[in-house]
Design an enzyme around this catalytic site. Structure first.
Site, mmCIF file in Angstrom:
data_model
loop_
_atom_site.group_PDB
_atom_site.id
_atom_site.type_symbol
_atom_site.label_atom_id
_atom_site.label_comp_id
_atom_site.label_asym_id
_atom_site.label_seq_id
_atom_site.Cartn_x
_atom_site.Cartn_y
_atom_site.Cartn_z
ATOM 1 N N THR A 83 0.820 -1.213 0.000
ATOM 2 C CA THR A 83 0.000 0.000 0.000
ATOM 3 C C THR A 83 0.859 1.270 0.000
ATOM 4 O O THR A 83 0.758 2.089 0.923
ATOM 5 C CB THR A 83 -0.948 0.022 1.215
ATOM 6 O OG1 THR A 83 -0.163 0.025 2.421
ATOM 7 C CG2 THR A 83 -1.874 -1.183 1.208
ATOM 8 N N GLU A 95 6.160 6.794 -2.546
ATOM 9 C CA GLU A 95 6.743 5.495 -2.220
ATOM 10 C C GLU A 95 6.693 4.553 -3.414
ATOM 11 O O GLU A 95 7.639 3.776 -3.634
ATOM 12 C CB GLU A 95 6.028 4.898 -1.016
ATOM 13 C CG GLU A 95 6.309 5.672 0.272
ATOM 14 C CD GLU A 95 5.284 5.457 1.360
ATOM 15 O OE1 GLU A 95 5.542 5.878 2.511
ATOM 16 O OE2 GLU A 95 4.195 4.905 1.073
ATOM 17 N N SER A 138 -2.773 7.037 -2.148
ATOM 18 C CA SER A 138 -3.112 8.428 -2.451
ATOM 19 C C SER A 138 -2.125 8.973 -3.471
ATOM 20 O O SER A 138 -0.971 8.558 -3.519
ATOM 21 C CB SER A 138 -3.081 9.293 -1.181
ATOM 22 O OG SER A 138 -1.768 9.329 -0.640
ATOM 23 N N GLY A 178 -1.923 6.601 6.700
ATOM 24 C CA GLY A 178 -1.489 5.390 6.006
ATOM 25 C C GLY A 178 -1.567 4.162 6.888
ATOM 26 O O GLY A 178 -1.910 3.060 6.417
ATOM 27 N N ASP A 179 -1.262 4.317 8.182
ATOM 28 C CA ASP A 179 -1.347 3.205 9.123
ATOM 29 C C ASP A 179 -2.790 2.736 9.274
ATOM 30 O O ASP A 179 -3.071 1.536 9.298
ATOM 31 C CB ASP A 179 -0.805 3.637 10.493
ATOM 32 C CG ASP A 179 0.572 4.265 10.399
ATOM 33 O OD1 ASP A 179 1.363 3.858 9.533
ATOM 34 O OD2 ASP A 179 0.855 5.183 11.200
#
Length: 309
Positions: free
Chosen positions: A145, A150, A184, A231-232
């Site tokens: 994810t 990233e 995102s 994000g977590d």
């Protein structure tokens, strides 16, 4: 999920105050019925968005000690492994060994990897983590994810269009990842974040009648502040809803984003009330309101529509 429930090993950050890393993932997954064991990659007073941060970064030996304890007691049987923020290269390298051992014990284990490295063109972990992610961790992941930045780091593909994002997802598929979700991106209008996903027929519990790859596109309303820990929360919710709907990436993402929006809007409303009219909320005021969002986590209202590609 069986009556005994799914067991998740979550390896990511811990903070004393606030809701990021394991503080976010553990509550979210437990609310949704999962047994969660947590190993902390770092132990900080608070997340790194604050002016001051105190604490410790764990290394590979410390991870090894904890995991050896699980092995010696034969309590290392998991349905899922979830990893997030890791601050030490040796720790990340050892995570690769942990993944291999858990998959040896349970070949059906699903590894959900949130490759936390940075955002908006800036890395906030040591650059030495990147080659370990590329060479060791990504090939072991079943679901990954990354955000836009990233995904660029992991694939060496500059993403300036949705077509380039799809190329990056294909590159990660080629490395062995069954499901790729770019959580995102800045590929939409100013007030919208674009999420993109692609899944193949090679993740546990996932079986498509036509055997083809499935793709999705999500338009996510952008709120006027920057949150920490989104994000977590995203990765934990995705894991939970994937377990419930393994053949339906569209529904998984709709429930995940619907919950995210509820939590973030509640957080923003509370932060603005604390800050006062016309004032910008502080970092502390913008800590995610997870406890107050328990009902939304359990039963998300479906107001987000995901497009299948």
């Amino acid at each position: 999920m069986s009556d005994e429930g799914c067991r998740v090993l979550s390896i990511q950050s811990h903070v004393v105050s606030g809701y990021v890393g394991n503080k976010s993932a553990t509550f979210t997954l437990q609310v949704l019925g999962f047994e969660v064991d947590a190993i902390n990659s770092v132990q900080f007073s608070n997340h790194t968005g604050y002016k001051h941060v105190k604490g410790q970064v764990l290394n590979s030996d410390e991870l090894g000690d904890l995991f050896d304890g699980l092995l010696l007691n034969d309590i290392h049987h998991y349905s899922y492994l979830l990893t997030g923020y890791i601050g030490d290269p040796s720790f990340l390298q050892r995570v690769g060994d942990v993944v291999k051992e858990l998959k040896r014990v349970n070949p059906n284990l699903v590894y959900v990897c949130d490759p936390v490295m940075g955002d908006n063109g800036k890395m906030y972990v040591p650059e030495s983590l990147l080659p370990i992610y590329k060479d060791t961790i990504v090939p072991l992941a079943d679901i990954i994810t990354p955000n836009q930045f990233e995904a660029e780091l992991l694939t060496d593909i500059k993403i300036t269009s949705e077509e380039e994002a799809r190329k990056a997802m294909e590159c990660l598929h080629d490395k062995g990842v069954g499901t790729v979700i770019i959580s995102s991106s800045d590929l939409g209008p100013e007030d919208v974040l674009i999420g993109l996903g692609s899944t193949e027929n090679n993740v546990r519990n996932c079986s498509f009648a036509d055997g083809l790859k499935k793709g999705i596109r999500i338009e996510i309303p952008r709120l006027p502040v920057n949150f920490t820990g989104t994000g977590d929360l995203f990765a934990a919710l995705l894991l939970a809803w994937w377990d419930r709907h393994p053949n339906n990436l569209k529904l998984v993402c709709e429930k995940t984003i619907a919950t995210m929006q509820k939590v973030l809007r509640r957080t923003l409303k509370a932060a603005q009330a604390l800050a006062g009219p016309g004032e910008t909320p502080s970092v502390a005021q913008l800590e995610l309101r997870l406890i107050q969002s328990k009902k939304d986590i359990e039963t998300p209202e479906m107001h987000i529509k995901v497009t299948e590609l």
